[in-house]
Write a protein that holds these residues in place. Sequence first.
Motif, PDB file in Angstrom:
ATOM      1  N   GLN A 119       0.839  -1.204   0.000  1.00  0.00           N
ATOM      2  CA  GLN A 119       0.000   0.000   0.000  1.00  0.00           C
ATOM      3  C   GLN A 119       0.872   1.251   0.000  1.00  0.00           C
ATOM      4  OE1 GLN A 119      -2.612  -1.961   3.325  1.00  0.00           O
ATOM      5  NE2 GLN A 119      -3.578  -0.049   2.709  1.00  0.00           N
ATOM      6  N   VAL A 122       2.439   1.880  -3.478  1.00  0.00           N
ATOM      7  CA  VAL A 122       1.529   2.478  -4.454  1.00  0.00           C
ATOM      8  C   VAL A 122       1.180   3.918  -4.068  1.00  0.00           C
ATOM      9  CG1 VAL A 122      -0.604   2.236  -5.759  1.00  0.00           C
ATOM     10  CG2 VAL A 122       0.585   0.197  -4.959  1.00  0.00           C
ATOM     11  N   LEU A 172      -2.536  -2.773 -18.947  1.00  0.00           N
ATOM     12  CA  LEU A 172      -3.870  -3.025 -18.390  1.00  0.00           C
ATOM     13  C   LEU A 172      -3.821  -4.130 -17.329  1.00  0.00           C
ATOM     14  CD1 LEU A 172      -5.882  -2.679 -21.685  1.00  0.00           C
ATOM     15  CD2 LEU A 172      -6.354  -1.393 -19.610  1.00  0.00           C
ATOM     16  N   ASP A 175      -2.070  -2.653 -14.192  1.00  0.00           N
ATOM     17  CA  ASP A 175      -2.958  -1.757 -13.438  1.00  0.00           C
ATOM     18  C   ASP A 175      -3.994  -2.557 -12.639  1.00  0.00           C
ATOM     19  OD1 ASP A 175      -1.740   0.601 -14.191  1.00  0.00           O
ATOM     20  OD2 ASP A 175      -3.121   1.052 -15.810  1.00  0.00           O
ATOM     21  N   SER A 176      -4.521  -3.610 -13.254  1.00  0.00           N
ATOM     22  CA  SER A 176      -5.506  -4.438 -12.557  1.00  0.00           C
ATOM     23  C   SER A 176      -4.857  -5.183 -11.396  1.00  0.00           C
ATOM     24  CB  SER A 176      -6.132  -5.464 -13.511  1.00  0.00           C
ATOM     25  OG  SER A 176      -6.857  -4.796 -14.517  1.00  0.00           O
ATOM     26  N   LEU A 178      -2.261  -4.366  -9.594  1.00  0.00           N
ATOM     27  CA  LEU A 178      -2.018  -3.442  -8.481  1.00  0.00           C
ATOM     28  C   LEU A 178      -3.311  -3.022  -7.805  1.00  0.00           C
ATOM     29  CD1 LEU A 178       0.690  -0.781  -9.306  1.00  0.00           C
ATOM     30  CD2 LEU A 178       0.845  -2.784  -7.823  1.00  0.00           C
ATOM     31  N   SER A 179      -4.296  -2.671  -8.617  1.00  0.00           N
ATOM     32  CA  SER A 179      -5.565  -2.184  -8.090  1.00  0.00           C
ATOM     33  C   SER A 179      -6.201  -3.175  -7.119  1.00  0.00           C
ATOM     34  CB  SER A 179      -6.512  -1.876  -9.254  1.00  0.00           C
ATOM     35  OG  SER A 179      -7.786  -1.533  -8.788  1.00  0.00           O
ATOM     36  N   ASN A 180      -6.013  -4.461  -7.408  1.00  0.00           N
ATOM     37  CA  ASN A 180      -6.630  -5.482  -6.571  1.00  0.00           C
ATOM     38  C   ASN A 180      -6.102  -5.508  -5.136  1.00  0.00           C
ATOM     39  OD1 ASN A 180      -8.174  -6.222  -8.729  1.00  0.00           O
ATOM     40  ND2 ASN A 180      -6.969  -8.038  -9.256  1.00  0.00           N
ATOM     41  N   TYR A 181      -4.900  -4.992  -4.925  1.00  0.00           N
ATOM     42  CA  TYR A 181      -4.380  -4.955  -3.547  1.00  0.00           C
ATOM     43  C   TYR A 181      -5.297  -4.132  -2.637  1.00  0.00           C
ATOM     44  CZ  TYR A 181       0.123  -7.209  -4.529  1.00  0.00           C
ATOM     45  OH  TYR A 181       1.104  -8.121  -4.852  1.00  0.00           O
ATOM     46  N   ARG A 182      -6.043  -3.182  -3.232  1.00  0.00           N
ATOM     47  CA  ARG A 182      -6.966  -2.397  -2.402  1.00  0.00           C
ATOM     48  C   ARG A 182      -8.079  -3.271  -1.848  1.00  0.00           C
ATOM     49  NH1 ARG A 182      -9.186   2.673  -4.647  1.00  0.00           N
ATOM     50  NH2 ARG A 182      -9.241   3.052  -2.417  1.00  0.00           N
ATOM     51  N   ARG A 183      -8.481  -4.295  -2.614  1.00  0.00           N
ATOM     52  CA  ARG A 183      -9.500  -5.226  -2.118  1.00  0.00           C
ATOM     53  C   ARG A 183      -8.970  -5.970  -0.900  1.00  0.00           C
ATOM     54  NH1 ARG A 183     -14.302  -4.817  -5.129  1.00  0.00           N
ATOM     55  NH2 ARG A 183     -13.787  -4.583  -7.319  1.00  0.00           N
TER      56      ARG A 183
ATOM     57  N   TRP B 126      -4.898   4.918  -0.921  1.00  0.00           N
ATOM     58  CA  TRP B 126      -4.126   3.698  -0.669  1.00  0.00           C
ATOM     59  C   TRP B 126      -3.703   3.548   0.778  1.00  0.00           C
ATOM     60  CZ3 TRP B 126      -3.187  -0.657  -3.285  1.00  0.00           C
ATOM     61  CH2 TRP B 126      -3.619  -0.690  -4.621  1.00  0.00           C
ATOM     62  N   PHE B 127      -3.877   4.598   1.540  1.00  0.00           N
ATOM     63  CA  PHE B 127      -3.436   4.503   2.923  1.00  0.00           C
ATOM     64  C   PHE B 127      -4.292   5.373   3.810  1.00  0.00           C
ATOM     65  CE2 PHE B 127      -0.813   2.679   5.853  1.00  0.00           C
ATOM     66  CZ  PHE B 127       0.164   1.907   5.225  1.00  0.00           C
ATOM     67  N   ARG B 137     -15.075   6.223  -1.235  1.00  0.00           N
ATOM     68  CA  ARG B 137     -15.741   5.402  -2.250  1.00  0.00           C
ATOM     69  C   ARG B 137     -17.111   5.963  -2.585  1.00  0.00           C
ATOM     70  NH1 ARG B 137     -14.676  -1.048  -1.101  1.00  0.00           N
ATOM     71  NH2 ARG B 137     -12.411  -0.899  -1.029  1.00  0.00           N
ATOM     72  N   LEU B 172     -12.528  -1.899 -14.851  1.00  0.00           N
ATOM     73  CA  LEU B 172     -11.325  -1.825 -15.689  1.00  0.00           C
ATOM     74  C   LEU B 172     -11.157  -0.436 -16.319  1.00  0.00           C
ATOM     75  CD1 LEU B 172     -11.591  -5.365 -17.279  1.00  0.00           C
ATOM     76  CD2 LEU B 172      -9.584  -4.522 -16.054  1.00  0.00           C
ATOM     77  N   ASP B 175     -10.115   1.993 -13.468  1.00  0.00           N
ATOM     78  CA  ASP B 175      -8.708   1.826 -13.097  1.00  0.00           C
ATOM     79  C   ASP B 175      -7.785   2.456 -14.142  1.00  0.00           C
ATOM     80  OD1 ASP B 175      -9.168   0.556 -10.693  1.00  0.00           O
ATOM     81  OD2 ASP B 175      -8.913  -1.466 -11.475  1.00  0.00           O
ATOM     82  N   SER B 176      -8.140   2.285 -15.418  1.00  0.00           N
ATOM     83  CA  SER B 176      -7.324   2.869 -16.482  1.00  0.00           C
ATOM     84  C   SER B 176      -7.412   4.394 -16.448  1.00  0.00           C
ATOM     85  CB  SER B 176      -7.787   2.371 -17.853  1.00  0.00           C
ATOM     86  OG  SER B 176      -7.563   0.979 -17.960  1.00  0.00           O
TER      87      SER B 176
END
Lengths: 212, 212
Positions: A119, A122, A172, A175-176, A178-183, B126-127, B137, B172, B175-176
């Motif tokens: 986290q 990023v 793409l 980015d996906s 990395l983005s998933n770490y937020r989940r 992210w933090f 959100r 997707l 995120d892009s």
Amino acid sequence: MTDSTAHALVEPRLNRRQAAKIRTRQKVLDAARSLFAERGYEPATIRDIAKGAGMSTGAVFANFQDKAELFEAVLTEDMTRLAEVVEAGSTAGDPVRNRLVEALSAGYHSSLDQLPLFQAIVARSWFQPLAAEMRARAATKKLQLAIGAIVQDAVTKGELRQDADVRLLVELIWDSYLSNYRRAAYDNWDAQALSEHIGKQIDVILAGALAK
Amino acid sequence: MTDSTAHALVEPRLNRRQAAKIRTRQKVLDAARSLFAERGYEPATIRDIAKGAGMSTGAVFANFQDKAELFEAVLTEDMTRLAEVVEAGSTAGDPVRNRLVEALSAGYHSSLDQLPLFQAIVARSWFQPLAAEMRARAATKKLQLAIGAIVQDAVTKGELRQDADVRLLVELIWDSYLSNYRRAAYDNWDAQALSEHIGKQIDVILAGALAK
């Protein structure tokens, strides 16, 4: 990821003093990694890192100019290691979709115990001086190359179209990924859930590039 | 984005004291937005925000508990406004790909003058504590709904497949969209370059979902 040992780095021709210096540096790095992985960047202090390494703050500053430089060194080590995990994670003969999911799933499994570190990586990547950004990009480049190698291989084998934009596909997917770490950070997803989700994302991203 | 005026918020039935309170709050918000948009989050101090609004730090604290709450209020206002820009940005009859590019291009054009604010928003996302993440959100949800409305409309019209995973496509695209702000921050891409790039990304993302 496990802590690396200093021994691997010590070439036989180093004298005792040089070897001790490298061991000290590695001790500081390992203590910093533990603390960053536990707390993230801001709350980790040089004082606590020194304490974790069993040395004075002066000894830490003898090796690293400041916390930012220490963080970058951890980032570089960890991204190199993660790239190796990702590279080794996929089976060469599998379909490209599966290879990517295997590789990135290995990435999630080997990094979720260091979630706050990720986290922080990023978060910092969004607000840092240009020079630091360029060094961070060099560090994460290895991971993107590992993804790129799988995609390029699929183009070469004719599994993906010859005119597929490999660079764009990798961007793409990255980015996906990395983005998933937020989940994981906010929705308590585990590595398994992240792997299933990246699978769905990869299906969408590759759909138009699959050879008919 | 332009500063909103306090007048629009002042309903006629408010008494003079209430109206003054709302004007003060809006003045603080506008000063905070300017400073966040110029410097980002960390370097913007309450003292400077108060100075920008032409009032005491005490008057700022009478309206907002701390800088984090102030930042959230700015975030909410700006995301609401950006969602309106995105919603109004596309022409209903156009192909889904064009509608999305028009909408997100409008988003880039209206927000690049506040780039450090955007960087700060993503970095903080992210933090931050879970509660703050949930409020953030809620604020960005409007933007994702605007994207979702375009995608859903294309499914309804049969331009996209009936079994398209709208939620995943929106994720997707979103995120892009966000990721591209880094190109603006570190590679000096302008709104035009970002718009062209999101076009390429959207082509890849929608490729498998287009009705044959």
